[in-house]
Enzyme design. Structure first.
Site, PDB file in Angstrom:
ATOM      1  CG  HIS A  22      -1.734  -1.184   1.410  1.00  0.00           C
ATOM      2  ND1 HIS A  22      -2.633  -1.592   0.456  1.00  0.00           N
ATOM      3  CD2 HIS A  22      -1.812  -2.092   2.411  1.00  0.00           C
ATOM      4  CE1 HIS A  22      -3.233  -2.707   0.869  1.00  0.00           C
ATOM      5  NE2 HIS A  22      -2.748  -3.036   2.054  1.00  0.00           N
ATOM      6  CG  HIS A  81      -6.020  -6.048   1.333  1.00  0.00           C
ATOM      7  ND1 HIS A  81      -6.893  -5.448   2.209  1.00  0.00           N
ATOM      8  CD2 HIS A  81      -4.780  -5.837   1.815  1.00  0.00           C
ATOM      9  CE1 HIS A  81      -6.187  -4.912   3.197  1.00  0.00           C
ATOM     10  NE2 HIS A  81      -4.920  -5.125   2.985  1.00  0.00           N
TER      11      HIS A  81
END
Lengths: 333, 333
Positions: A57, A219
């Site tokens: 991320h 995700h």
């Protein structure tokens, strides 16, 4: 799978090595267990703030370690929560005696492992408070989550809580500010393409050539629905309406508008998204007082974007404007 | 083609609208013809600096407009040079009487249109100097270029020349500094995937599932060779060796190491590239004194990266460190 990596098992460690080599004026790393920490930690008298979670991320969270934001970040394997061990080590490394705030995105593994680390730290005499971030309005429960997911709003929590700690607030006050930001921010995202986790080697989910997923998780967890591709403005409407209806935001509000890239979307597109989002807010009588546009909470090379809206008051605005000096976000000073 | 756009013909104008809406404290835009300019331009007594070129490389150039860097940027259509008209208008808008520097990437269209605009501006009484950037060591001539191409090194020229103008250097001196940076920087890139120009709607070139292009241009122009996918470290060696041999860089040099993402590469990969590049330099006795890592000169959503190495002396280092306040690059102050 084509990626600029050497071996999937070395992705996180080698990336952290490169990161601290590039930004050695701000951060250093420990590797046994692995965390990234300010070179000047612990900062005397200051509440320590740490965050962490699965890698992939970036710049979240390591890119936000530095003066005015986080004291340490704990990167797990890609899309996998870090274990309690490095969280505990990072907690101890940033405690100057004023206590430590854990900023935790709401995923089951993250919450559990941060809780365990907090218990162990408390047993060692470190006072810990935790704030769980759950800004994503897309779905109530999800693949890895009980309740709402924590997504890009986390960046805003980290910046503003970091500024509160920097001005000398005590642990209860910093935790209170973080809770307030979490309670005042709402987010939702869209994916145009999936991403490929290095050790998996294939796309994390399927999308048709002309299909997008509204409400995607960071995700690649399922969102609200898969729909045919639409115009940017129509997509913005689909993201922004649930956000604005949820808090709710209303005419007269001052807000921070954050358009976040998922990693693979050109900046030229993020500003097209911003343009319409700002118009929708103006049409509703909501004033965009502050803005952030860029890739700050990504999902590897996923194409897509999320929108976050944070309701501001004078205190939050002042804390947002405070100087910050991290690898990924910096101004002032 | 899935992109967060409304209509291919509106991509640049709508993106610029969003950009100046988000960063209204730093920039404003004109739309007839289109350019982005500092809100406080022309800055009294200061040499004006403008750059421009085809869109699709953001944040280059509009993201670098602001105190300590560019005074204006002229975005053309995607991967298409701006016409002389907006270049002329931007030149006039930033001239305070101290003259204007044009920073031009070496592509035939850009060079021609900036030259025409410079001639027209001179006819209107504005003194113009131009510096053509050609830092790409990959190929001698290319699809759109006589001589070497101008790529990510342009960011370093804009930052350092901007700092020279900011400290009060006159036009000859600012142009001299820009020439010096261009003469001291070398770059080379790799593509893992092609990109899709919105009005074309299909990939700009072909790459096999396990194939990469070494020496790619920022518009997808052919590089040196297509080869099978390799490890990040092996790819870095392929890029860095020609860079270091070209200037040449040698033991004892101080350098700025710039790892640039092409747009669609996760940050985690860019730091793996940085890690090995820094090691190679250390092994050669070259000191990495400054670093820059991120998506600064992109090719839409292309996956890939470029490496630039700039030889530093005390003056260039001091100018690099000077405060800058733009949408995409900021520190200090």
């Amino acid at each position: 799978m084509k990626k600029l990596i050497n071996d999937p098992k070395d992705v996180v460690s080698q990336s952290v090595e490169g990161f601290v080599a590039a930004h050695g004026d701000i951060v250093r790393a420990e590797f046994d267990p692995t965390f990234v920490v300010r070179t000047d930690a612990p900062v005397s008298g200051k509440v320590g703030i740490i965050s962490g979670g699965g890698s992939g991320h970036e710049p979240l969270h390591s890119g936000f370690v530095g003066a005015g934001m986080l004291d340490a970040a704990v990167p797990g394997a890609v899309f996998t929560s870090p274990t309690p061990d490095p969280i505990l080590a990072a907690t101890k490394a940033v405690d100057s005696g004023a206590g430590v705030l854990h900023i935790v995105k709401n995923y089951t593994g993250d919450v559990l492992n941060f809780e365990t680390a907090a218990d162990l730290a408390e047993a060692d005499g470190v006072t810990v408070r935790s704030v769980v971030i759950n800004d994503d309005v897309a779905v109530q429960d999800s693949l890895y989550t009980a309740g709402r997911r924590g997504v890009a709003g986390t960046v805003l929590v980290e910046k503003i809580a970091g500024a509160a700690a920097d001005r000398g607030d005590d642990l209860d006050s910093v935790a209170g500010i973080a809770e307030k930001v979490n309670a005042s921010v709402r987010s939702m995202g869209v994916a145009l393409t999936p991403c490929v986790v290095p050790h998996a080697g294939e796309p994390s989910f399927d999308l048709g050539d002309d299909e997008i997923e509204i409400g995607i998780g960071i995700h690649g967890e399922p969102g609200r629905e898969k729909i045919p591709m639409e115009s940017a403005d129509a997509i913005v409407d689909r993201l922004l309406t649930p956000i604005l209806d949820d808090l709710p935001f209303s005419s007269g509000d001052n807000v921070l508008l954050f358009v976040n890239g998922m990693g693979g979307t050109p900046q030229i597109e993020l500003y097209i998204v911003y343009r319409h989002a700002a118009k929708v807010l103006a049409d509703r009588g909501i004033t965009v007082a502050r803005s952030l546009v860029g890739n700050y909470t990504t999902s590897l090379e996923m194409q897509g974007a999320s929108i976050s809206v944070l309701k501001l008051d004078d205190e939050l605005t002042q804390l947002w404007d405070a100087p910050v000096q991290t690898a990924a976000l910096r101004w002032g000073r």
